[in-house]
Enzyme design. Structure first.
Site, PDB file in Angstrom:
ATOM      1  N   ASP A  94       0.875  -1.273   0.037  1.00 31.63           N
ATOM      2  CA  ASP A  94       0.002  -0.010   0.027  1.00 31.63           C
ATOM      3  C   ASP A  94       0.836   1.065  -0.084  1.00 31.63           C
ATOM      4  O   ASP A  94       2.102   1.372   0.636  1.00 31.63           O
ATOM      5  CB  ASP A  94      -0.981   0.131   1.264  1.00 31.63           C
ATOM      6  CG  ASP A  94      -1.868   1.058   1.207  1.00 31.63           C
ATOM      7  OD1 ASP A  94      -3.052   0.619   0.839  1.00 31.63           O
ATOM      8  OD2 ASP A  94      -1.902   2.199   1.253  1.00 31.63           O
ATOM      9  N   GLU A 124     -12.357   3.273  -1.406  1.00 31.06           N
ATOM     10  CA  GLU A 124     -11.948   4.538  -2.394  1.00 31.06           C
ATOM     11  C   GLU A 124     -11.619   3.860  -3.623  1.00 31.06           C
ATOM     12  O   GLU A 124     -11.659   4.599  -4.597  1.00 31.06           O
ATOM     13  CB  GLU A 124     -10.560   4.987  -1.779  1.00 31.06           C
ATOM     14  CG  GLU A 124     -10.989   5.792  -0.321  1.00 31.06           C
ATOM     15  CD  GLU A 124      -9.813   6.322   0.408  1.00 31.06           C
ATOM     16  OE1 GLU A 124      -8.595   6.049  -0.186  1.00 31.06           O
ATOM     17  OE2 GLU A 124      -9.996   7.039   1.297  1.00 31.06           O
ATOM     18  N   HIS A 127      -9.923  -5.528  -3.665  1.00 25.33           N
ATOM     19  CA  HIS A 127      -8.498  -5.761  -2.850  1.00 25.33           C
ATOM     20  C   HIS A 127      -8.780  -6.227  -1.433  1.00 25.33           C
ATOM     21  O   HIS A 127      -9.947  -5.723  -0.719  1.00 25.33           O
ATOM     22  CB  HIS A 127      -7.850  -4.528  -3.076  1.00 25.33           C
ATOM     23  CG  HIS A 127      -8.464  -3.248  -2.651  1.00 25.33           C
ATOM     24  ND1 HIS A 127      -9.476  -2.430  -3.265  1.00 25.33           N
ATOM     25  CD2 HIS A 127      -8.337  -2.385  -1.417  1.00 25.33           C
ATOM     26  CE1 HIS A 127      -9.782  -1.508  -2.639  1.00 25.33           C
ATOM     27  NE2 HIS A 127      -9.167  -1.424  -1.438  1.00 25.33           N
ATOM     28  N   HIS A 138      -6.814  -6.066   2.080  1.00 27.92           N
ATOM     29  CA  HIS A 138      -5.515  -5.417   2.793  1.00 27.92           C
ATOM     30  C   HIS A 138      -5.167  -6.389   3.917  1.00 27.92           C
ATOM     31  O   HIS A 138      -5.852  -7.145   4.504  1.00 27.92           O
ATOM     32  CB  HIS A 138      -6.263  -4.262   3.691  1.00 27.92           C
ATOM     33  CG  HIS A 138      -6.579  -3.134   2.853  1.00 27.92           C
ATOM     34  ND1 HIS A 138      -5.823  -1.721   2.814  1.00 27.92           N
ATOM     35  CD2 HIS A 138      -8.056  -2.822   2.555  1.00 27.92           C
ATOM     36  CE1 HIS A 138      -6.584  -0.985   2.253  1.00 27.92           C
ATOM     37  NE2 HIS A 138      -8.011  -1.372   2.032  1.00 27.92           N
TER      38      HIS A 138
HETATM   39  P1  5GP Z   1      -9.857   1.081   0.125  1.00 32.86           P
HETATM   40  O1  5GP Z   1     -10.076   2.291   1.025  1.00 32.86           O
HETATM   41  O2  5GP Z   1     -10.423   1.272  -1.343  1.00 32.86           O
HETATM   42  O3  5GP Z   1     -10.188  -0.206   0.661  1.00 32.86           O
HETATM   43  O4  5GP Z   1      -8.356   1.169   0.154  1.00 32.86           O
HETATM   44  C1  5GP Z   1      -7.426   1.800  -1.090  1.00 32.86           C
HETATM   45  C2  5GP Z   1      -6.134   1.561  -0.546  1.00 32.86           C
HETATM   46  O5  5GP Z   1      -5.328   2.059  -1.802  1.00 32.86           O
HETATM   47  C3  5GP Z   1      -5.632   2.841   0.343  1.00 32.86           C
HETATM   48  O6  5GP Z   1      -5.023   2.021   1.475  1.00 32.86           O
HETATM   49  C4  5GP Z   1      -4.620   3.803  -0.366  1.00 32.86           C
HETATM   50  O7  5GP Z   1      -3.595   3.837   0.354  1.00 32.86           O
HETATM   51  C5  5GP Z   1      -4.171   2.683  -1.396  1.00 32.86           C
HETATM   52  N1  5GP Z   1      -3.682   3.327  -2.695  1.00 32.86           N
HETATM   53  C6  5GP Z   1      -4.299   4.330  -3.290  1.00 32.86           C
HETATM   54  N2  5GP Z   1      -3.576   4.497  -4.499  1.00 32.86           N
HETATM   55  C7  5GP Z   1      -2.559   3.869  -4.432  1.00 32.86           C
HETATM   56  C8  5GP Z   1      -1.535   3.807  -5.399  1.00 32.86           C
HETATM   57  O8  5GP Z   1      -1.226   4.390  -6.413  1.00 32.86           O
HETATM   58  N3  5GP Z   1      -0.521   2.816  -5.067  1.00 32.86           N
HETATM   59  C9  5GP Z   1      -0.697   1.848  -3.947  1.00 32.86           C
HETATM   60  N4  5GP Z   1       0.184   0.859  -3.800  1.00 32.86           N
HETATM   61  N5  5GP Z   1      -1.551   2.033  -3.249  1.00 32.86           N
HETATM   62  C10 5GP Z   1      -2.575   3.073  -3.243  1.00 32.86           C
END
Ligand code: 5GP
Ligand code: ZN
Length: 117
Positions: A32, A97, A102, A104
């Site tokens: 991440d 987001e 995905h 985590h």
């Molecule tokens: P969500 O809130 O959708 O579960 O998590 C999205 C995750 O993607 C967040 O933890 C954020 O830090 C990560 N993320 C967003 N943009 C990027 C990116 O360009 N590269 C990587 N490696 N992670 C990202």
């Protein structure tokens, strides 16, 4: 199948750089960009599915493979014994987001309560 406007599809294609930690033909694990814990790895199917329900309905085998890669990442990171947490956000109340499914993988320190009040 990929989505041209999807950030994680671009990561799969190598159009956006990422720190890859494990990969199979159909699944990718990468760090991440904004790690919340010492180990914070995202595990995704390479094909585009919006969330867990989408993936599991379309391809339960791929869902299982994604889960297996998450467990392998925990092993690679040395947190299988100390403990780790798997999280998948789906939809607005969960604060999703990026709308490419995905998982985590969190670990490397005590993770505190499961959820904030
Ligand atoms: P969500 O809130 O959708 O579960 O998590 C999205 C995750 O993607 C967040 O933890 C954020 O830090 C990560 N993320 C967003 N943009 C990027 C990116 O360009 N590269 C990587 N490696 N992670 C990202
Ligand atoms: Zn995508």
């Amino acid at each position: 199948m990929n989505d041209n406007d999807c950030l994680f599809c671009k990561i799969v294609a190598g159009e956006i750089p990422s720190k890859r930690v494990r990969e199979t033909q159909r699944v990718l694990a990468f760090r991440d960009i904004n790690p919340k814990t010492p180990t914070h790895v995202l595990v995704i199917p390479k094909d585009h599915y919006a969330d867990v329900a989408d993936l599991v309905h379309a391809d339960p085998e791929l869902a299982a493979e994604t889960l297996a890669v998450a467990a392998a990442v925990a092993d690679d990171e040395g947190v299988t014994g100390s403990g780790w947490r798997l999280l998948a956000n789906s939809g607005p109340d969960a604060g999703q987001e990026v709308f490419h499914m995905h998982l985590h993988v969190f670990g490397g320190k005590p993770l505190g309560p499961m959820i904030s009040a």
